[in-house]
Every structure is written in structure tokens, then in C-alpha cells.
Design an enzyme around this catalytic site. Structure first.
Site, short mmCIF file in Angstrom:
data_model
loop_
_atom_site.label_atom_id
_atom_site.label_comp_id
_atom_site.label_asym_id
_atom_site.label_seq_id
_atom_site.Cartn_x
_atom_site.Cartn_y
_atom_site.Cartn_z
N TYR A 75 0.80 -1.14 -0.09
CA TYR A 75 -0.13 -0.07 0.18
C TYR A 75 0.81 1.35 -0.14
O TYR A 75 1.02 1.56 1.51
CB TYR A 75 -1.15 -0.20 0.88
CG TYR A 75 -1.81 -0.79 1.56
CD1 TYR A 75 -2.34 -1.78 0.81
CD2 TYR A 75 -2.31 -0.99 2.51
CE1 TYR A 75 -3.47 -3.08 0.43
CE2 TYR A 75 -3.89 -2.33 2.69
CZ TYR A 75 -3.67 -2.87 1.29
OH TYR A 75 -4.49 -3.85 1.63
N HIS A 120 -1.28 -12.28 1.55
CA HIS A 120 -1.45 -11.56 0.01
C HIS A 120 -2.16 -12.10 -1.06
O HIS A 120 -1.39 -11.58 -2.62
CB HIS A 120 -0.85 -9.97 0.04
CG HIS A 120 -2.18 -8.95 -0.33
ND1 HIS A 120 -0.92 -7.20 -0.36
CD2 HIS A 120 -2.81 -8.67 -0.58
CE1 HIS A 120 -1.86 -6.86 -1.01
NE2 HIS A 120 -3.57 -7.12 -0.14
#
Length: 328
Positions: A55, A122
Site C-alpha cells: 500500500y 496477500h
């Protein structure tokens, strides 16, 4: 703020904070806005924060580490991060001990944490769930004290069901909301039976379930709601929960016509999720303080009535099911 148990991680606020938005992919967010968002979440009683190393290439982790430094040191918050999407190419063979160790050490530095509270794979390729050596590597990192617990973030129900067969998997993060109902059919029951914590992401379907989006809505060039509508950058299910935008707006209109006037749509969506006992926490993301506060307040809102649940099911069946149910 009510709390629920998240696997062996411990008690966490049942409304958490999803930190994707303060990192990247949602248009420009200044550092001041990001800091204010995290501080607002804490003031609202939120003590579970979800982030990832990609991110903003670590920006989200670094902001959380800075703003929450004292709370992290005192153990008053739980920070969950994710690892794996830094791989290029993003392939199953990359989920080996050397790479996971490298990713974990980078997140430890970004967050300023000696031991990461929770590390989640992820959304790896499905083949990863058939690689016991990947989970052995996570066990090794836990034994060394670099991570306290580990789990997975999945795209599909089938991946979640496979993941919880590994005894070390303490949490599964999955998309679950009134427009993505399939996890309620089997997955939630199986997770509860194994005491696996469930983290629900994309609870407001990328803003669809706020009721604030219109047909002429325009999104910045670097907002995934612009560039990933067809899944060009990553799984399309992450954008508007996989529902075609126009169809989603039609579904929202139908839903708003069927729920009580005194129940705001975001509260309705969050309560719909939280009314499932197997859910540990739901992680809406926002940079607007008023929205963060109202999201947190859903913890204390009344459960949905039978009529409200029937309305959600009817709209799902009429507008949404054919687009998402079989895919995820």
C-alpha cells in the site's frame, strides 16, 4: 466499541480500520489527511488496523507505525499487515522462506515493531495453498519471534477453505458484504468450527454501499475504481466487490427503497456483516473523519430485523448474484 476474538491474536474492535486508502490506489491522500484518519479511528474506539507492504510501497505501514507508535509499544492496538504482492512476477514459487523473511523484515522496519502482530499472505495464487513449505516458513518466522500470528487474505471461498486446513492459520481475510454473500454458505461455519478469525474487507463495496456514488461519478486516474473496473490491474472482485458499476447502482437504489429511512446504508451494510457471529472484525477504509466515526458507531447499532435481512437477500438475488456468486 464492542470487541470480538480474532483467532489466537486476541480481542480486537469489531469495527477495524482498513488502511489501503492511506497508502495508494484511491486518489491523492495527503499525509495530513492520512494522519487525521488514523487518529480519528483511534478516538472512535478502533484498535484493529489492517495494512499491507504494497500500500503505497510501504507508505501505509509507515504512517501507522508513526501515528500508533505509543499504542503499539503498549499493546493497545493490533496491526495486521500482508506480504507477497511485492513479488514480480507474482507466482506461487515466490512464496518461499527467503522472500517471506525479506518481506516480514521490511514490514517490521516500516511499522517499528520487533514482532508483527499478524502477517497475512496477500491474496496469493491458488497454488500457494498447496505448498506446505510456505506455511512451514511462516511457522519458522513465528518461532523466531518475528511474527506473533499468521493468516491469509483470499480472493475465493475455496482458497479460504483450503487455508484453514493448515493448523497454523489463525485468520482469514475475505470479501463479505450484502453484495458478496457466498462466504455465509459454508466458509463462516467452517472457520468458526476451527476457531479461525474472520476479517471482512471491502464491506462497503468500494463505496457502492455508502449510497453516495452516482452514475456520473468520476474517479481520479490513480483510483482503482477507475482503472480496475475490468480487472486490468488485479482481481476485479476488489473493485465494487466485482459488481458491474451500473448494476451496483441499480442494486443500491433497490436496497434503499426497502430499508427503513432511519437506517443509513453504510450502517446497514456493516451491521449485515456483523450480525454473522463468525465474523471477528470488519475493516472499512476512509479518510473522511465523519465517515470513520459513523462506521465505528455501527458496532453499537441495533442488529438488522428479519425484514431488513430479507431485503438484502432479495436485492442480492435479483441484481447481484449472477455477477459474483459463482466467481468468488
Amino acid at each position: 466499541m464492542n470487541h470480538r476474538t480474532l483467532g489466537n491474536v486476541g480481542a480486537v474492535s469489531e469495527v477495524g480500520y482498513g488502511s489501503w486508502q492511506i497508502g495508494s490506489d484511491w486518489g491523492d491522500v495527503s499525509e495530513a489527511e492520512a494522519v487525521e484518519a488514523v487518529e480519528t479511528a483511534r478516538d472512535a474506539g478502533i484498535d484493529f488496523f489492517d495494512t499491507a507492504d504494497v500500500y503505497g510501497d510501504g507508505r501505509s505501514e509507515q504512517i501507522l507505525g508513526d501515528v500508533l507508535e505509543d499504542d503499539i509499544a503498549s499493546g493497545d492496538v493490533t496491526v495486521a499487515t500482508k506480504a507477497g504482492r511485492r513479488l514480480d512476477p507474482h507466482v506461487a514459487d515466490g512464496y518461499d522462506e527467503a522472500n517471506l523473511r525479506r518481506f516480514v523484515n521490511r514490514s517490521r522496519e516500516n511499522l517499528g515493531m520487533e514482532t508483527l502482530d499478524l502477517v497475512q499472505l496477500h491474496c496469493p495464487p491458488t497454488d500457494v495453498y498447496y505448498r506446505p513449505e510456505t506455511f512451514d516458513a511462516l511457522d519458522d518466522l513465528a518461532d523466531e519471534g518475528k511474527i506473533a500470528s499468521y493468516g491469509v487474505s483470499v480472493e475465493r471461498v475455496e482458497e479460504g477453505l483450503k487455508a484453514i486446513a493448515y493448523p497454523g492459520v489463525e485468520t482469514v481475510q475475505i470479501i463479505f458484504n450484502p453484495f458478496r454473500q457466498r462466504p455465509a454458505e459454508l466458509f463462516l461455519e467452517e472457520a468458526a468450527a476451527r476457531d479461525v478469525g474472520v476479517i471482512c474487507r471491502v464491506p462497503l463495496a468500494s463505496g457502492l454501499l455508502t449510497g453516495a456514488l452516482s452514475r456520473d461519478a468520476e474517479f481520479p486516474e490513480d483510483d482503482h475504481r477507475n482503472y480496475n473496473r475490468e480487472g486490468d490491474a488485479f482481481d476485479v472482485g476488489e473493485t465494487f466487490a466485482g459488481v458491474p458499476f451500473e448494476t451496483g447502482l441499480d442494486a443500491v437504489d433497490a436496497l434503499e427503497d426497502r430499508i427503513p429511512d432511519d437506517r443509513a446504508l453504510p450502517e446497514f451494510a456493516l451491521r449485515w456483516i456483523l450480525d454473522h457471529d463468525a465474523v471477528s472484525t470488519v475493516i472499512p477504509g476512509s479518510t473522511t473523519p465523519a465517515h470513520i466515526e459513523s462506521n465505528a458507531a455501527a458496532s453499537e447499532a441495533a442488529p438488522l430485523s428479519d425484514a431488513e435481512r430479507e431485503a438484502a437477500n432479495a436485492v442480492y438475488d435479483e441484481y447481484v448474484r449472477e455477477h459474483v456468486h459463482h466467481r468468488w
